[in-house]
Every structure is written in C-alpha cells, then in structure tokens.
Scaffold this motif. Sequence first.
Motif, PDB file in Angstrom:
ATOM      1  N   SER A  87       0.787  -1.385   0.036  1.00 41.39           N
ATOM      2  CA  SER A  87      -0.096  -0.018  -0.092  1.00 41.39           C
ATOM      3  C   SER A  87       0.941   1.159   0.046  1.00 41.39           C
ATOM      4  CB  SER A  87      -1.088   0.074   1.290  1.00 41.39           C
ATOM      5  OG  SER A  87      -0.076   0.166   2.339  1.00 41.39           O
ATOM      6  N   LEU A  88       0.245   2.319  -0.428  1.00 43.99           N
ATOM      7  CA  LEU A  88       0.896   3.635  -0.506  1.00 43.99           C
ATOM      8  C   LEU A  88      -0.019   4.581  -0.215  1.00 43.99           C
ATOM      9  CD1 LEU A  88       3.649   5.011  -0.853  1.00 43.99           C
ATOM     10  CD2 LEU A  88       3.251   5.158  -3.538  1.00 43.99           C
ATOM     11  N   ARG A  89       0.219   5.536   0.759  1.00 42.19           N
ATOM     12  CA  ARG A  89      -0.602   6.665   1.136  1.00 42.19           C
ATOM     13  C   ARG A  89      -0.050   7.997   0.901  1.00 42.19           C
ATOM     14  NH1 ARG A  89      -3.748   7.110   6.282  1.00 42.19           N
ATOM     15  NH2 ARG A  89      -1.624   7.231   7.142  1.00 42.19           N
ATOM     16  N   THR A 141       2.251  11.505  -9.179  1.00 45.48           N
ATOM     17  CA  THR A 141       1.364  12.380  -8.505  1.00 45.48           C
ATOM     18  C   THR A 141      -0.054  12.409  -8.783  1.00 45.48           C
ATOM     19  OG1 THR A 141       3.142  13.872  -8.767  1.00 45.48           O
ATOM     20  CG2 THR A 141       1.355  15.181  -8.045  1.00 45.48           C
ATOM     21  N   ALA A 142      -0.189  12.296  -9.930  1.00 44.43           N
ATOM     22  CA  ALA A 142      -1.650  12.248 -10.440  1.00 44.43           C
ATOM     23  C   ALA A 142      -2.573  11.310  -9.864  1.00 44.43           C
ATOM     24  CB  ALA A 142      -1.935  12.205 -12.118  1.00 44.43           C
ATOM     25  N   LEU A 143      -1.887   9.920  -9.659  1.00 49.26           N
ATOM     26  CA  LEU A 143      -2.697   8.854  -9.108  1.00 49.26           C
ATOM     27  C   LEU A 143      -2.641   8.970  -7.558  1.00 49.26           C
ATOM     28  CD1 LEU A 143      -1.451   5.944 -11.278  1.00 49.26           C
ATOM     29  CD2 LEU A 143      -3.616   7.087 -11.420  1.00 49.26           C
ATOM     30  N   LEU A 144      -1.606   9.384  -6.940  1.00 50.35           N
ATOM     31  CA  LEU A 144      -1.403   9.318  -5.562  1.00 50.35           C
ATOM     32  C   LEU A 144      -1.845  10.387  -4.923  1.00 50.35           C
ATOM     33  CD1 LEU A 144      -0.174   7.501  -3.473  1.00 50.35           C
ATOM     34  CD2 LEU A 144       1.814   8.794  -3.503  1.00 50.35           C
ATOM     35  N   ALA A 145      -2.419  11.708  -5.736  1.00 51.36           N
ATOM     36  CA  ALA A 145      -2.818  12.826  -4.913  1.00 51.36           C
ATOM     37  C   ALA A 145      -4.488  12.854  -5.448  1.00 51.36           C
ATOM     38  CB  ALA A 145      -2.109  13.934  -5.671  1.00 51.36           C
ATOM     39  N   ALA A 146      -4.992  12.069  -6.000  1.00 49.43           N
ATOM     40  CA  ALA A 146      -6.230  12.013  -6.505  1.00 49.43           C
ATOM     41  C   ALA A 146      -7.052  11.465  -5.029  1.00 49.43           C
ATOM     42  CB  ALA A 146      -6.538  11.073  -7.594  1.00 49.43           C
ATOM     43  N   GLY A 147      -7.867  12.230  -4.629  1.00 47.61           N
ATOM     44  CA  GLY A 147      -8.758  12.046  -3.647  1.00 47.61           C
ATOM     45  C   GLY A 147      -8.140  12.340  -2.354  1.00 47.61           C
ATOM     46  N   ASP A 148      -8.545  11.837  -1.184  1.00 45.43           N
ATOM     47  CA  ASP A 148      -8.203  12.080   0.189  1.00 45.43           C
ATOM     48  C   ASP A 148      -6.679  11.624   0.358  1.00 45.43           C
ATOM     49  OD1 ASP A 148      -7.943  11.185   3.221  1.00 45.43           O
ATOM     50  OD2 ASP A 148      -9.109  12.981   3.039  1.00 45.43           O
ATOM     51  N   ALA A 149      -5.955  12.407   1.161  1.00 46.34           N
ATOM     52  CA  ALA A 149      -4.616  12.072   1.334  1.00 46.34           C
ATOM     53  C   ALA A 149      -4.385  10.888   2.150  1.00 46.34           C
ATOM     54  CB  ALA A 149      -4.019  13.325   2.181  1.00 46.34           C
ATOM     55  N   ASP A 150      -5.476  10.395   2.900  1.00 50.17           N
ATOM     56  CA  ASP A 150      -5.240   9.038   3.568  1.00 50.17           C
ATOM     57  C   ASP A 150      -5.832   7.999   2.914  1.00 50.17           C
ATOM     58  OD1 ASP A 150      -4.478   9.899   6.153  1.00 50.17           O
ATOM     59  OD2 ASP A 150      -6.262  10.900   6.565  1.00 50.17           O
ATOM     60  N   ALA A 151      -6.180   8.223   1.550  1.00 54.14           N
ATOM     61  CA  ALA A 151      -6.797   7.004   0.674  1.00 54.14           C
ATOM     62  C   ALA A 151      -5.632   6.043   0.620  1.00 54.14           C
ATOM     63  CB  ALA A 151      -7.190   7.510  -0.412  1.00 54.14           C
ATOM     64  N   HIS A 153      -3.592   3.365  -1.572  1.00 53.10           N
ATOM     65  CA  HIS A 153      -3.325   3.147  -3.139  1.00 53.10           C
ATOM     66  C   HIS A 153      -2.696   1.871  -3.090  1.00 53.10           C
ATOM     67  CE1 HIS A 153      -4.793   7.177  -4.694  1.00 53.10           C
ATOM     68  NE2 HIS A 153      -4.256   7.529  -3.382  1.00 53.10           N
ATOM     69  N   VAL A 154      -2.315   1.202  -4.339  1.00 52.04           N
ATOM     70  CA  VAL A 154      -1.737  -0.135  -4.182  1.00 52.04           C
ATOM     71  C   VAL A 154      -0.658  -0.077  -5.371  1.00 52.04           C
ATOM     72  CG1 VAL A 154      -1.896  -2.522  -4.602  1.00 52.04           C
ATOM     73  CG2 VAL A 154      -3.843  -1.373  -3.394  1.00 52.04           C
ATOM     74  N   LEU A 155       0.768  -0.410  -4.883  1.00 47.94           N
ATOM     75  CA  LEU A 155       1.682  -0.262  -5.961  1.00 47.94           C
ATOM     76  C   LEU A 155       1.938  -1.836  -5.950  1.00 47.94           C
ATOM     77  CD1 LEU A 155       3.981   1.122  -7.166  1.00 47.94           C
ATOM     78  CD2 LEU A 155       5.349   0.684  -4.982  1.00 47.94           C
ATOM     79  N   VAL A 156       2.145  -2.212  -7.166  1.00 45.58           N
ATOM     80  CA  VAL A 156       2.471  -3.562  -7.769  1.00 45.58           C
ATOM     81  C   VAL A 156       3.756  -3.377  -8.621  1.00 45.58           C
ATOM     82  CG1 VAL A 156       1.719  -5.332  -9.318  1.00 45.58           C
ATOM     83  CG2 VAL A 156       0.082  -4.279  -7.729  1.00 45.58           C
TER      84      VAL A 156
END
Length: 619
Positions: A87-89, A141-151, A153-156
Amino acid sequence: MPARASAQDGTHPRPQLQREEWTDLCGTWQLAFDDDRGGIGGGWADLTDLGDRAVFDRDVTVPFPPESEASGVADPGPHPVFWYRRSLRLADVAGADAVRERGHRVVLRFAAVDYAARVWLDGTLLGEHEGGQTPFSFDVTALLAAGDADAEHVLVVRAEDDPRDVTQPRGKQDWLDEPHSIWYSRTSGIWQPVWCEVVPPVAVEHLAWTPDVAGSAVHLGLTLREPPAEPVTVAVRLEFDGQLLAEHRVRVAEQRTRTTVAVPALENGQARQDMTWSPETPRLVDAVVRVLAGDGDGEVLDEVGSYLGLRTAAVGGRAFLLNGLPYYVRSVLGQGYWPTSHLAAPDAGALRREVELIKELGFNAVRVHQKVEDPRFLYWCDRLGVLVWGETANAFAFTPEAVRRLTTEWLDVVHRDVSHPCIVTWVPMNESWGVHDVATDPAQQAYTVALAALTRAVDPSRPVVSNDGWEHTDSDVWTVHDYADTGAVLAERYGSAELLTALEEFWPAGRRVLLPGAVDREQPLMLTEFGGVRFTPVPPHEVPEERTWGYSTATDAEDFARRLEDLLSAVHASPVLAGFCYTQLTDTMQEANGLLDEWREPKLPVERLREIVTGRRER
C-alpha cells in the motif's frame, strides 16, 4: 539549506543528490511467484485488494532478494518472475503538503530491480525498466494525489529475472539451479532501496561533477526532471572545510546544461595538495545547487545538496597516476555478497563497515567484482578514502541482444556513478565473459574496442580497461589474472622489466594478455587477480568440500600466513607492476579464499594481514 552532503550518515539512497525529506518504502511487501508467466494475462496488476492473499500469498522484506534468508522467503527457486505488492498513501509521504499547496510532484524511485521491471499503481501502468543494477523512477502524483490524502493506493511491481537467459548481464549469479564452481545463488527482484521523494515542478534530477584541477575549475553537467517552461537560473555554491570555495550562476532554458565553475583557489599550485582527494586524504567539497526563478532574484524553485572530490586519475610512463603523481595500487577483490542477503547489503551500516575493513587490512583500493555496488558503498569509499575500479556484471553469451543489453546498462552505470571521486577506472568487461572467442572473432574484438571507446566518449576523465585479465584490445591499463600458487613463479614472471616488451607473447593463464593489434602506449601493468588461497579456520572435515573453493590450500593459520607473505612479497618486489588486486576480501558461498570469512571475521589478526598486504610499509 540541505545538510552537508559530505557528512551524511550513509542511509540516503542517492548520496550525491539529496533533498531534506524522503520516504523509505522498504519493509514488508506482499509477494507472488509467477513460474508459468501467467500473471499479466491473469490480471495480477489489477489485484488491488490487499486483504486478498490468494495470489500474493507470502510476505517479503524489501530490499532483500526472495532467494535470501533476510527476505523472510529464502526460496532459491529458480523462479523467473516475481510480483510485489504494497500500500501507499500520500499522507505517509514526507513533504506531501507541498503537493497540493504548491504543485510539487511525488516521485517513486527504485535503486535497482533485477532484471526487468514493470510497475503499476492502482492498476495503471507507470512504466518499465530493463537493467538489474541501475535506478529508475516514475512520477506518481496524478494517481497518488487523487482524492483524500489518507486514501490507500496499491503499488504493484513485476520483476523478471530468467535464470536461464545468459544474454542478461549476470555476473556471478548462477544460471544453474544450484551454485557451482565460482558462481553464487541468485539475487532477483528488488535488491536495493525503494523510496518516495517530493520534488518541485522544476527539479534537479542528476548532477555530473568533473574536476578540472589543472584548469582551476569544476565542470558540471546538470539535468532537470523536465524542461523548464521559462528560463531559470541555476546557482552553485561550493564549500571546502566550511569555507566558501566558489559561487557560480548560469541561465538555463533546456533540460540539460553543461557549465563550468571556476575555483580560483586551485590556481595556487602549491596549495592544491591541501585540497585534493586521495585515499590518504579523502577531502570532499560540499555543493549546494539551487534552481531560481527567472534571472535569479526570485523564488527558490529547488535546492539539493551534493559533494565532489578534486582529483585526477590517469596513466603514463607505466604508472597509474593519481593527482598527476605515480600511485601504487594495493587493491582487493570484493564480491559484495553477504550470507543472509546475497548481493544486497544487510543494512546501510554494513556498507560502511566493508570500506573500513578494506582500509584496516592495508588496501587502498577495491575492485567490486562483476557487480555495480550500492551508491551508499561508494559514498563511504569517497568519504573514508578507497579507490574503486568501477566494474559491471557481464553476460555469458555473445549475441546482438547481449550486446544491446550490456551496452545500455553500462552507459546507465557510468551516468549514475560518474561523480564519485573514488572511482578511478572503468571496467566494462572481465576475463572475456560474454566474448569467449575474442581472440579469434573480429566481431567480438570490435565489441570490446567499441565498448572501451564508448566509455571514454561519455567520460574521458578516467582510464578504461577493455577486458580485465587478458586478451586486451584497447585498454589504458594492461591487467593480468595469474593464480600461480608460489611466490617463486610470480617472481619469475614479473621480476624483470623485459616482460613489458614481451606482453604480446605473455600467456600466464593460457590466454594471451595482448591480442594482435593492441597498441602499447606505455600503459601500466597490474596483477588484478592473484592469490585465492583457500583456508578455513575450522577443521576441514567440518566444511563440505563443495563449499571450499580455492586456487591453493593452506593447512593451518601459520601456513596461510606463510603462503600470503610468499605471494605478496613477490608482487611487492616486482619492478614492473604498478599495482595489484588480491583475491579476495571475504569467503563467499563455496569460495573459501577470503582474508575474512563470510561473516567478515579475519582469518589472521588484522595487524598481521596489514603487514603482509603493505609489505610492512605504506606505499
């Protein structure tokens, strides 16, 4: 202002380009083996439910290869494909506030993934990279900063390292299932740090420092992450020993710029010796590089810390020249391999300790064999003072694909490490690996000549060895590998200056040292592999025979000391050798020919080893 880069603690993955904040992404990741290579077709990149462990069914500790004990997996395989997931937030990334408040970018960086990598975030392909020893990065940036900062994200990451593919630069990694002869267990997948860094929209991406001592200057090649929309000003400040050395500004409108920083203090030829870098006096110059808006009177857009060393490396008159003077090279062969973590260092502190041990044993140089070492190791060589022969892992086949792969990766290696003062020689090829018919095949000869010339084209500031050990085509240093088991044989072969006029007919290992057409420009001659004395301090019957490789065998500690002194005394006495490289620093898997065992414990008292290595005198 960034802290002094020359005084860092050695944990930053890019020691010569630092910002104050970065986020380490090493630790526990999820892992899946993909032996039938069905993961892409099976949609594994889209498996973003971290709670579903049907595919990613085990954990791995990054950055340790899954083959290693330190990874927590310890599965030697062979496995051709590995998938990683974590995961990555944004909230966990240092400096994340600047992303939304000031338009900064989040850059995901990989120091090394062996061999080919594809990377996805939330199922979106970020890109791919080929080359198991070189770094790469992606703007997330575009994917990680989309939505809430606590959301979340999944890095593969998909890493492919086919053990049967001998067109890949493999070095000492075995292509067979089990380690054999002088080849070791594999190091696959992520094996150097992964981290995130927040950078401004106009950001420094790479610095290439080239000292010009005679010209009283330092040349700088600067690369921005992207071309600036409007011209900017780059300001460079150099400090030595806490005092201002030079300041320089240049207008920059392109992504890549070359500029020259005048260093007036170097004009005093008598004072230069108090500023230059060498193993005995590893003096470093601190640098701060700022990107300023417009003409330089406005906002600071980016600021990075770096360092460099003022030194020259060259050859002439049969000598290796450091800072213009003959310098006798006392080197040791280092495999850069640890029993629990393979080619990955067990931690950042182990890299520093490796450099300290090299110096304590009396060596002033190291040849890291068939491996591009972690930049943090190079930092400690820079800071503590150890010369490095920059070598790379070779492929085992000669095909157009093997040529393409090695050439591409080698250029990336030189690009990454060009600023390290410790590196004084480039070695793209070893013992005709990947060019086994170079003695008779014009195509393979052309390849080694071209690779050496290409290296000089991108970095003319260092000597280049076209093929270390033998069968030289166009080298700046004539190097020989000779595992004669007595000093008497070495004394006979290297005890007369007449050898230098007979190198074309010199065949110490059954291979001709110089191939026809190689031009003698009075290059220095070095014995860059010799020794290899096997000694296991425990009784031999407790060590399996297949794990005790050596070129000769010592029966006990006294015999080991006698053999070492016999060999090294002959080398020290040679009137033709400009330096040497003893094989080797540590035991490594089945190789028991180290001065230290695999846990870095000396086989003789360090003081005794130092006396033997130095010939009881510092040269």
